[in-house]
Write a protein that holds these residues in place. Sequence first.
Motif, mmCIF file in Angstrom:
data_model
loop_
_atom_site.group_PDB
_atom_site.id
_atom_site.type_symbol
_atom_site.label_atom_id
_atom_site.label_comp_id
_atom_site.label_asym_id
_atom_site.label_seq_id
_atom_site.Cartn_x
_atom_site.Cartn_y
_atom_site.Cartn_z
ATOM 1 N N GLY A 1 -9.828 1.469 9.377
ATOM 2 C CA GLY A 1 -10.769 1.983 10.363
ATOM 3 C C GLY A 1 -10.293 3.248 11.061
ATOM 4 N N TYR A 2 -9.059 3.688 10.766
ATOM 5 C CA TYR A 2 -8.519 4.899 11.390
ATOM 6 C C TYR A 2 -8.567 6.076 10.416
ATOM 7 C CZ TYR A 2 -6.292 2.541 15.404
ATOM 8 O OH TYR A 2 -6.032 1.863 16.555
ATOM 9 N N TRP A 3 -8.188 7.233 10.909
ATOM 10 C CA TRP A 3 -8.101 8.436 10.072
ATOM 11 C C TRP A 3 -6.998 8.295 9.014
ATOM 12 C CZ3 TRP A 3 -3.331 10.816 10.432
ATOM 13 C CH2 TRP A 3 -2.538 10.397 11.505
ATOM 14 N N ASP A 4 -6.042 7.375 9.233
ATOM 15 C CA ASP A 4 -4.949 7.165 8.267
ATOM 16 C C ASP A 4 -5.082 5.807 7.582
ATOM 17 O OD1 ASP A 4 -4.300 5.713 10.529
ATOM 18 O OD2 ASP A 4 -2.320 6.620 10.819
ATOM 19 N N SER A 5 -6.320 5.483 7.161
ATOM 20 C CA SER A 5 -6.613 4.149 6.635
ATOM 21 C C SER A 5 -6.161 3.931 5.193
ATOM 22 C CB SER A 5 -8.116 3.878 6.729
ATOM 23 O OG SER A 5 -8.813 4.901 6.048
ATOM 24 N N ALA A 6 -5.981 5.015 4.416
ATOM 25 C CA ALA A 6 -5.683 4.817 2.988
ATOM 26 C C ALA A 6 -4.222 5.054 2.628
ATOM 27 C CB ALA A 6 -6.564 5.727 2.140
ATOM 28 N N GLY B 1 0.831 -1.213 0.000
ATOM 29 C CA GLY B 1 0.000 0.000 0.000
ATOM 30 C C GLY B 1 0.849 1.238 0.000
ATOM 31 N N ASN B 2 0.304 2.308 0.573
ATOM 32 C CA ASN B 2 1.011 3.586 0.661
ATOM 33 C C ASN B 2 1.597 3.701 2.064
ATOM 34 O OD1 ASN B 2 0.168 4.835 -1.999
ATOM 35 N ND2 ASN B 2 -1.812 4.346 -1.101
ATOM 36 N N TYR B 3 2.755 3.101 2.256
ATOM 37 C CA TYR B 3 3.341 2.968 3.588
ATOM 38 C C TYR B 3 4.646 3.766 3.702
ATOM 39 C CZ TYR B 3 0.409 -1.300 3.515
ATOM 40 O OH TYR B 3 -0.614 -2.196 3.396
ATOM 41 N N ILE B 4 5.010 4.094 4.942
ATOM 42 C CA ILE B 4 6.277 4.813 5.177
ATOM 43 C C ILE B 4 7.414 3.798 5.363
ATOM 44 C CG2 ILE B 4 7.522 6.416 6.684
ATOM 45 C CD1 ILE B 4 4.825 7.660 7.448
ATOM 46 N N TRP B 5 8.481 3.996 4.628
ATOM 47 C CA TRP B 5 9.668 3.143 4.696
ATOM 48 C C TRP B 5 10.869 3.954 5.167
ATOM 49 C CZ3 TRP B 5 10.228 -2.033 2.496
ATOM 50 C CH2 TRP B 5 9.015 -2.582 2.035
ATOM 51 N N LEU B 6 11.876 3.211 5.643
ATOM 52 C CA LEU B 6 13.132 3.822 6.079
ATOM 53 C C LEU B 6 14.250 3.254 5.211
ATOM 54 C CD1 LEU B 6 14.550 5.432 8.538
ATOM 55 C CD2 LEU B 6 14.999 3.151 9.449
ATOM 56 N N ALA B 7 15.171 4.111 4.784
ATOM 57 C CA ALA B 7 16.300 3.633 3.986
ATOM 58 C C ALA B 7 17.592 4.218 4.551
ATOM 59 C CB ALA B 7 16.139 4.049 2.533
ATOM 60 N N GLN B 8 18.691 3.603 4.168
ATOM 61 C CA GLN B 8 20.016 3.946 4.700
ATOM 62 C C GLN B 8 20.944 4.237 3.526
ATOM 63 O OE1 GLN B 8 22.192 0.632 6.291
ATOM 64 N NE2 GLN B 8 21.808 1.356 8.377
ATOM 65 N N ILE C 1 6.483 13.861 12.342
ATOM 66 C CA ILE C 1 5.111 14.297 12.053
ATOM 67 C C ILE C 1 4.786 13.776 10.650
ATOM 68 C CG2 ILE C 1 3.545 16.273 11.909
ATOM 69 C CD1 ILE C 1 4.999 15.972 14.656
ATOM 70 N N TYR C 2 3.696 13.067 10.517
ATOM 71 C CA TYR C 2 3.371 12.494 9.202
ATOM 72 C C TYR C 2 1.930 12.819 8.827
ATOM 73 C CZ TYR C 2 0.678 8.660 11.350
ATOM 74 O OH TYR C 2 -0.261 7.927 12.030
ATOM 75 N N HIS C 3 1.623 12.652 7.545
ATOM 76 C CA HIS C 3 0.225 12.833 7.130
ATOM 77 C C HIS C 3 -0.402 11.471 6.889
ATOM 78 C CE1 HIS C 3 2.067 12.556 3.056
ATOM 79 N NE2 HIS C 3 0.970 11.874 2.791
ATOM 80 N N GLY C 4 -1.682 11.419 7.145
ATOM 81 C CA GLY C 4 -2.441 10.211 6.847
ATOM 82 C C GLY C 4 -3.744 10.628 6.211
ATOM 83 N N ALA C 5 -4.239 9.816 5.278
ATOM 84 C CA ALA C 5 -5.529 10.129 4.651
ATOM 85 C C ALA C 5 -6.404 8.889 4.700
ATOM 86 C CB ALA C 5 -5.324 10.589 3.215
ATOM 87 N N ASP C 6 -7.711 9.142 4.703
ATOM 88 C CA ASP C 6 -8.643 8.012 4.669
ATOM 89 C C ASP C 6 -9.148 7.811 3.237
ATOM 90 O OD1 ASP C 6 -10.524 10.008 4.249
ATOM 91 O OD2 ASP C 6 -11.362 9.896 6.273
#
Length: 326
Positions: free
Chosen positions: A215-220, A189-196, A238-243
């Motif tokens: 089911g959350y405000w950051d579901s999509a 999906g549209n997920y946050i990743w970490l890279a080095q 601080i991140y953004h989330g969308a439904d």
Amino acid sequence: MAGLQIACLLNPGAFRFAGKIWLIVRVAERPPQTAEAVSFPVLKEDGGIAIIRLPADDAGLDLTDPRVIRYQGKDYLTTLSHLRLLCSEDGIHFHEPENYPKLTGRGMLETFGIEDCRVSRVDGRYYLTFTSVSPNGVAVGMRTTEDWRHFEHYGLIFPPHNKDCAIFEERIGGMFYALHRPSSVDLGGNYIWLAQSPDAIHWGNHRIIARSRKGYWDSARVGAGAAPIKTTAGWLEIYHGADERNRYCLGALLLDLENPSKVLGRTDEPIMEPTAPYEVRGFFGHVVFTNGHVVDGDTLTVYYGAADEYVCGAQFSIREILSQIT
Ligand code: MAN
């Protein structure tokens, strides 16, 4: 730019330089629209601008999303974005300084513009990571500077589909770290990743650190804001989330100081939601989106785009955000 109007000023990166607070704002432009045609600008590879005009009554035209034009199976953007610098003594009143260049898309991977720039300062050098858009996809471009007048171009550091890249402002164990957001239409999906990375150019050791939550405000979708803030409790992001209805809110993640792939906590509720009239109504309503902030002791000033149209600011207590993380 000539012949174009500014449709939106949005999603600023923020940084300190020469004793001032600066924003690097996204300027989204398009030609004046008429009843007969939908028109939008694209950059030519030689640097000029071409205007594409499509008949407004064409059955093949899908304008349901104000940000995108779907036409005969292809996607275009309704506006073309570039980046401009603004500066301020107090972080509230901004003006455009003289003799600083604007940053525009260059080459075939940025013909639909550059957007949503994050600025991270590592060892005296500023790293600009932004969305590079073209018919080839949405990707992360990088430029660096020390004086904001001369820039090194590194092309894409993350290929499509990827955006929302924020570089940590300190090396950890000698390595650069960055948050980024690849997207997948199938599995994932549209997920946050970490890279080095050893040099901020070549990235590897990718780890997933935050998924969207059903089911959350950051579901999509979720995506990083600006560079993580170093606190005694961990890296605060601080991140953004969308439904599913494209309502964008802000939340926070806490990452381990030594091993940022370890997530120590996350806010259940948003720390900010679109509620004010200018956040609810606009070019694309129900959006608060951040990619820039400045820190002063416990005070975090978050600069954000409201309704994809306006630049706003909001102050938070870092301690208070940390207390909401579970
Ligand atoms: C989405 C939105 C737009 C943006 C494009 C390309 O459609 O975030 O604002 O222009 O992606 O990045």
